[in-house]
Write an enzyme that holds these catalytic residues in place. Sequence first.
Site, PDB file in Angstrom:
ATOM      1  N   GLU A  72       2.848  48.232  28.023  1.00 20.04           N
ATOM      2  CA  GLU A  72       2.139  46.401  27.092  1.00 20.04           C
ATOM      3  C   GLU A  72       0.955  47.294  26.745  1.00 20.04           C
ATOM      4  OE1 GLU A  72       3.235  42.491  25.793  1.00 20.04           O
ATOM      5  OE2 GLU A  72       3.395  43.074  28.057  1.00 20.04           O
TER       6      GLU A  72
ATOM      7  N   GLU B  37       3.161  45.802  49.276  1.00 14.76           N
ATOM      8  CA  GLU B  37       2.510  45.789  50.224  1.00 14.76           C
ATOM      9  C   GLU B  37       1.721  44.744  51.106  1.00 14.76           C
ATOM     10  OE1 GLU B  37      -0.529  49.932  51.467  1.00 14.76           O
ATOM     11  OE2 GLU B  37      -0.415  49.259  49.352  1.00 14.76           O
TER      12      GLU B  37
END
Length: 319
Positions: free
Chosen positions: A158, A311
């Site tokens: 985007e 993570e």
Amino acid sequence: MSYETVIQTAQNDTSLTLNHTCVRVKDPKVSVEFYTEKLGMKLLKRKDFPEMKFSLYFLAYPRDDLPIDPNGEVMPFGVPGILELTHNWGTENDSNFKVSNGNEEPHRGFGHICITTKDINAMCEKLESKNVNFKKRLVDGRQKDIAFILDPDNYWIELCAYNPSESGKNVNDYRLNHTMIRIKDPAKTLPFYENVLGMKVIEKSVHENGKFTLYFLGYGLQEGESKRSTQGMLEITHNWGTETDSEFQYHNGNEKPQGYGHICIASDDPEKMCKEIEEKYGDKITWSPKYNHGKMKNLAFIKDPDNYSIEIIPRGIVL
């Protein structure tokens, strides 16, 4: 599943940063060239793992606050706005291989990354001149202030503008602003990101015509920045009605066909953070693996309610 009361480590840890977003790529030579030559990013570091036959490429927009290790090497885990490209060796030679971009049925889930700029018209003109493939130009559709381009693996990117007066700390015109994923039930997902990981909802946007709601989450805005000018946010998209469909689920990008990998949270003390999450939530949390338990040390992976991976790493880790 409920996630009550904010974890104190996450709530009080001002070092928390949405550091990077990982996507898998077929051919790193092609992808790195696209992100550097077409989009103006800089390759900060490459790390090869011969025993596991994969390589990581860390890219970001030039900035004045990238941390440096004692050997003068950039440490990509200290700041937001990092893109990690993962290459599993051999895919570049497989004519049948392609990643899942997260936007095609039946494997929708990950949506896009978003790059913002001061002058969206100038950016789009520049990309047009470089023969970048557009999914949506500014003139297309109802939203005339955003565009979408495609990278070499057909991941959506985007493009939109921020106010030029919002400079923040980043001296570069372009910003890696956010990562978007689709989620099934905000009543489950929002408490996870707020209470377990300590994020805050920066903005909520309800779209009645399209029957969807957007939530922008992060670890706060720096002085002089807005939702569009900052780096390192998560956008979660809820398409109304999915929460009442017991059979519905999104593709997390890590099950075949693979594509999107994860977002990454960096902390000054991730071991303490992970320990307190374990103590607080027990078997409500899925780890894969727990902190320091996998082949790669000094990190953990946690799963959100839609089975997306997050993570958790030390901010000062040296690759």
